[in-house]
Design a protein around this motif. Structure first.
Motif, PDB file in Angstrom:
ATOM      1  N   PHE A 144       0.925  -1.115  -0.042  1.00  0.00           N
ATOM      2  CA  PHE A 144      -0.043  -0.093  -0.039  1.00  0.00           C
ATOM      3  C   PHE A 144       0.802   1.072   0.217  1.00  0.00           C
ATOM      4  O   PHE A 144       0.348   2.284   0.435  1.00  0.00           O
ATOM      5  CB  PHE A 144      -0.792   0.027   1.270  1.00  0.00           C
ATOM      6  N   HIS A 145       2.173   1.113  -0.421  1.00  0.00           N
ATOM      7  CA  HIS A 145       3.103   2.091  -0.777  1.00  0.00           C
ATOM      8  C   HIS A 145       3.542   3.067   0.670  1.00  0.00           C
ATOM      9  O   HIS A 145       3.615   4.140   0.544  1.00  0.00           O
ATOM     10  CB  HIS A 145       2.392   3.181  -1.680  1.00  0.00           C
ATOM     11  N   GLY A 146       3.548   2.362   1.680  1.00  0.00           N
ATOM     12  CA  GLY A 146       3.599   2.907   2.805  1.00  0.00           C
ATOM     13  C   GLY A 146       5.325   2.859   3.235  1.00  0.00           C
ATOM     14  O   GLY A 146       6.073   2.310   2.437  1.00  0.00           O
ATOM     15  N   PRO A 147       5.995   3.475   4.182  1.00  0.00           N
ATOM     16  CA  PRO A 147       7.131   3.478   4.108  1.00  0.00           C
ATOM     17  C   PRO A 147       7.701   2.260   4.893  1.00  0.00           C
ATOM     18  O   PRO A 147       7.239   2.022   6.010  1.00  0.00           O
ATOM     19  CB  PRO A 147       7.308   5.068   5.171  1.00  0.00           C
ATOM     20  N   VAL A 148       8.730   1.794   4.465  1.00  0.00           N
ATOM     21  CA  VAL A 148       9.479   0.516   4.955  1.00  0.00           C
ATOM     22  C   VAL A 148      10.879   0.927   5.116  1.00  0.00           C
ATOM     23  O   VAL A 148      11.639   0.013   5.453  1.00  0.00           O
ATOM     24  CB  VAL A 148       9.248  -0.396   4.337  1.00  0.00           C
ATOM     25  N   ASN A 149      11.341   2.044   4.997  1.00  0.00           N
ATOM     26  CA  ASN A 149      12.920   2.180   5.032  1.00  0.00           C
ATOM     27  C   ASN A 149      13.468   2.000   6.288  1.00  0.00           C
ATOM     28  O   ASN A 149      14.544   1.581   6.349  1.00  0.00           O
ATOM     29  CB  ASN A 149      13.110   3.712   4.482  1.00  0.00           C
ATOM     30  N   ASP A 150      12.715   2.217   7.200  1.00  0.00           N
ATOM     31  CA  ASP A 150      13.219   1.881   8.717  1.00  0.00           C
ATOM     32  C   ASP A 150      12.979   0.479   9.067  1.00  0.00           C
ATOM     33  O   ASP A 150      13.384  -0.019  10.309  1.00  0.00           O
ATOM     34  CB  ASP A 150      12.751   2.934   9.619  1.00  0.00           C
ATOM     35  N   LEU A 151      12.485  -0.421   8.170  1.00  0.00           N
ATOM     36  CA  LEU A 151      11.987  -1.746   8.727  1.00  0.00           C
ATOM     37  C   LEU A 151      13.063  -2.630   7.995  1.00  0.00           C
ATOM     38  O   LEU A 151      13.146  -3.987   8.288  1.00  0.00           O
ATOM     39  CB  LEU A 151      10.631  -2.086   8.360  1.00  0.00           C
ATOM     40  N   VAL A 152      13.283  -2.259   6.493  1.00  0.00           N
ATOM     41  CA  VAL A 152      14.276  -3.220   5.959  1.00  0.00           C
ATOM     42  C   VAL A 152      15.543  -2.593   5.394  1.00  0.00           C
ATOM     43  O   VAL A 152      15.471  -1.069   5.087  1.00  0.00           O
ATOM     44  CB  VAL A 152      13.459  -3.974   4.767  1.00  0.00           C
ATOM     45  N   PRO A 153      16.557  -3.165   4.759  1.00  0.00           N
ATOM     46  CA  PRO A 153      17.649  -2.578   4.308  1.00  0.00           C
ATOM     47  C   PRO A 153      17.367  -1.805   2.965  1.00  0.00           C
ATOM     48  O   PRO A 153      16.166  -2.139   2.338  1.00  0.00           O
ATOM     49  CB  PRO A 153      18.726  -3.338   4.166  1.00  0.00           C
ATOM     50  N   GLU A 154      17.831  -0.765   2.518  1.00  0.00           N
ATOM     51  CA  GLU A 154      17.665  -0.151   1.201  1.00  0.00           C
ATOM     52  C   GLU A 154      17.578  -1.063   0.121  1.00  0.00           C
ATOM     53  O   GLU A 154      16.604  -0.657  -0.830  1.00  0.00           O
ATOM     54  CB  GLU A 154      18.764   0.894   0.962  1.00  0.00           C
ATOM     55  N   VAL A 155      18.447  -1.898  -0.062  1.00  0.00           N
ATOM     56  CA  VAL A 155      18.298  -2.800  -1.426  1.00  0.00           C
ATOM     57  C   VAL A 155      16.987  -3.722  -1.235  1.00  0.00           C
ATOM     58  O   VAL A 155      16.247  -4.144  -2.307  1.00  0.00           O
ATOM     59  CB  VAL A 155      19.484  -3.721  -1.614  1.00  0.00           C
ATOM     60  N   VAL A 156      16.235  -3.941  -0.151  1.00  0.00           N
ATOM     61  CA  VAL A 156      15.330  -4.722   0.135  1.00  0.00           C
ATOM     62  C   VAL A 156      14.145  -3.800  -0.042  1.00  0.00           C
ATOM     63  O   VAL A 156      13.072  -4.053  -0.997  1.00  0.00           O
ATOM     64  CB  VAL A 156      15.195  -5.307   1.701  1.00  0.00           C
ATOM     65  N   GLU A 157      14.129  -2.581   0.439  1.00  0.00           N
ATOM     66  CA  GLU A 157      13.026  -1.541   0.053  1.00  0.00           C
ATOM     67  C   GLU A 157      12.958  -1.293  -1.365  1.00  0.00           C
ATOM     68  O   GLU A 157      11.905  -1.321  -2.006  1.00  0.00           O
ATOM     69  CB  GLU A 157      13.528  -0.299   0.796  1.00  0.00           C
ATOM     70  N   GLN A 158      14.073  -1.424  -2.124  1.00  0.00           N
ATOM     71  CA  GLN A 158      13.882  -1.027  -3.626  1.00  0.00           C
ATOM     72  C   GLN A 158      13.473  -2.343  -4.299  1.00  0.00           C
ATOM     73  O   GLN A 158      12.532  -2.231  -5.148  1.00  0.00           O
ATOM     74  CB  GLN A 158      15.507  -0.863  -4.364  1.00  0.00           C
ATOM     75  N   ALA A 159      13.504  -3.399  -3.890  1.00  0.00           N
ATOM     76  CA  ALA A 159      13.150  -4.645  -4.390  1.00  0.00           C
ATOM     77  C   ALA A 159      11.688  -4.510  -4.077  1.00  0.00           C
ATOM     78  O   ALA A 159      10.731  -5.189  -5.052  1.00  0.00           O
ATOM     79  CB  ALA A 159      13.715  -5.881  -3.824  1.00  0.00           C
ATOM     80  N   LEU A 160      11.165  -4.181  -3.126  1.00  0.00           N
ATOM     81  CA  LEU A 160       9.762  -4.314  -2.693  1.00  0.00           C
ATOM     82  C   LEU A 160       8.983  -3.231  -3.495  1.00  0.00           C
ATOM     83  O   LEU A 160       8.009  -3.394  -3.946  1.00  0.00           O
ATOM     84  CB  LEU A 160       9.663  -3.979  -1.157  1.00  0.00           C
ATOM     85  N   ARG A 161       9.692  -1.957  -3.759  1.00  0.00           N
ATOM     86  CA  ARG A 161       8.880  -1.079  -4.580  1.00  0.00           C
ATOM     87  C   ARG A 161       8.897  -1.740  -5.839  1.00  0.00           C
ATOM     88  O   ARG A 161       7.953  -1.390  -6.519  1.00  0.00           O
ATOM     89  CB  ARG A 161       9.829   0.097  -4.636  1.00  0.00           C
ATOM     90  N   GLN A 162       9.880  -2.342  -6.537  1.00  0.00           N
ATOM     91  CA  GLN A 162       9.953  -3.148  -7.874  1.00  0.00           C
ATOM     92  C   GLN A 162       8.641  -4.130  -7.871  1.00  0.00           C
ATOM     93  O   GLN A 162       7.899  -3.948  -8.990  1.00  0.00           O
ATOM     94  CB  GLN A 162      11.166  -3.461  -8.289  1.00  0.00           C
ATOM     95  N   LYS A 163       8.646  -4.603  -6.775  1.00  0.00           N
ATOM     96  CA  LYS A 163       7.526  -5.868  -6.827  1.00  0.00           C
ATOM     97  C   LYS A 163       6.041  -5.258  -6.908  1.00  0.00           C
ATOM     98  O   LYS A 163       5.136  -5.629  -7.393  1.00  0.00           O
ATOM     99  CB  LYS A 163       7.748  -6.667  -5.850  1.00  0.00           C
ATOM    100  N   PHE A 164       5.763  -4.120  -6.299  1.00  0.00           N
ATOM    101  CA  PHE A 164       4.592  -3.501  -6.095  1.00  0.00           C
ATOM    102  C   PHE A 164       4.391  -2.262  -6.973  1.00  0.00           C
ATOM    103  O   PHE A 164       3.369  -1.388  -6.639  1.00  0.00           O
ATOM    104  CB  PHE A 164       4.515  -2.951  -4.386  1.00  0.00           C
ATOM    105  N   GLY A 165       5.377  -2.106  -7.877  1.00  0.00           N
ATOM    106  CA  GLY A 165       5.455  -1.069  -8.778  1.00  0.00           C
ATOM    107  C   GLY A 165       5.349   0.473  -8.233  1.00  0.00           C
ATOM    108  O   GLY A 165       4.412   1.359  -8.672  1.00  0.00           O
ATOM    109  N   THR A 166       6.146   0.786  -7.191  1.00  0.00           N
ATOM    110  CA  THR A 166       6.210   2.144  -6.735  1.00  0.00           C
ATOM    111  C   THR A 166       7.610   2.725  -6.929  1.00  0.00           C
ATOM    112  O   THR A 166       8.415   1.898  -7.063  1.00  0.00           O
ATOM    113  CB  THR A 166       5.699   2.214  -5.329  1.00  0.00           C
ATOM    114  N   ARG A 167       7.801   3.722  -6.537  1.00  0.00           N
ATOM    115  CA  ARG A 167       9.001   4.424  -6.957  1.00  0.00           C
ATOM    116  C   ARG A 167       9.729   4.872  -5.732  1.00  0.00           C
ATOM    117  O   ARG A 167       9.202   4.971  -4.660  1.00  0.00           O
ATOM    118  CB  ARG A 167       9.022   5.911  -7.729  1.00  0.00           C
TER     119      ARG A 167
END
Length: 167
Positions: A144-167
């Motif tokens: 739901f495009h919420g912030p996950v930057n303090d939950l996962v490392p940056e590389v994982v955040e980028q992979a999640l954004r790619q999976k869910f189609g967000t920038r």
């Protein structure tokens, strides 16, 4: 009675890691300070439909643990106890967040010990700042495009954004 020689003990930290979170990393890093070698073993859980493939999960784990020289990333799709034997590992490392985790993990530890009495399970309490954190929660927030930057490392955040189609 068997004694564990921690200087020569291989530990396995099994999980689905879909995706790896800071909570997982906390346990992996702390285990790497206790055991000579830690194998982070990504399991194929047939009862779950993963967001990331096993190969993607392994790649993410390799990236976020590359600073830990005694940590190896692998995968398996057999009984954990069989994998432990294959890898000559003696200790299972399990992170615990809450009492509900303990009840399940205690049952699994007892079953594993029944199947192979040479295997020990090492329970590690999650650091308090990660006691609420789970991969499921991270995926839901990311979906739901919420912030996950303090939950996962940056590389994982980028992979999640790619999976869910967000920038």
């Amino acid at each position: 009675m068997n004694k564990l020689n921690q200087e020569h003990t291989i530990a396995v930290c099994p999980g689905s890691f879909d995706p790896v979170t800071y909570g997982h990393l906390d346990v992996i890093q702390r285990a790497s300070q206790v055991f000579e070698k830690v194998i982070v073993a990504v399991l194929k859980n047939s009862s779950k439909t993963p967001l990331f493939s096993i190969q993607e999960r392994k790649q993410l784990l390799e990236q976020v643990t590359e600073h830990l020289p005694n940590v190896e990333v692998d995968s398996f799709d057999d009984l954990l106890i069989n994998y432990m034997s294959e890898r000559n590992a003696r200790v299972i490392v399990k992170g615990l967040r809450a009492v509900s985790d303990f009840e399940y993990e205690l049952q699994m530890a007892a079953l594993n010990r029944k199947m192979n009495s040479d295997i020990e399970t090492f329970f590690m309490m999650a650091s308090s700042q990660y006691s609420y954190l789970s991969s499921s929660i991270v995926k839901q927030i990311a979906q739901f495009h919420g912030p996950v930057n303090d939950l996962v490392p940056e590389v994982v955040e980028q992979a999640l954004r790619q999976k869910f189609g967000t920038r």
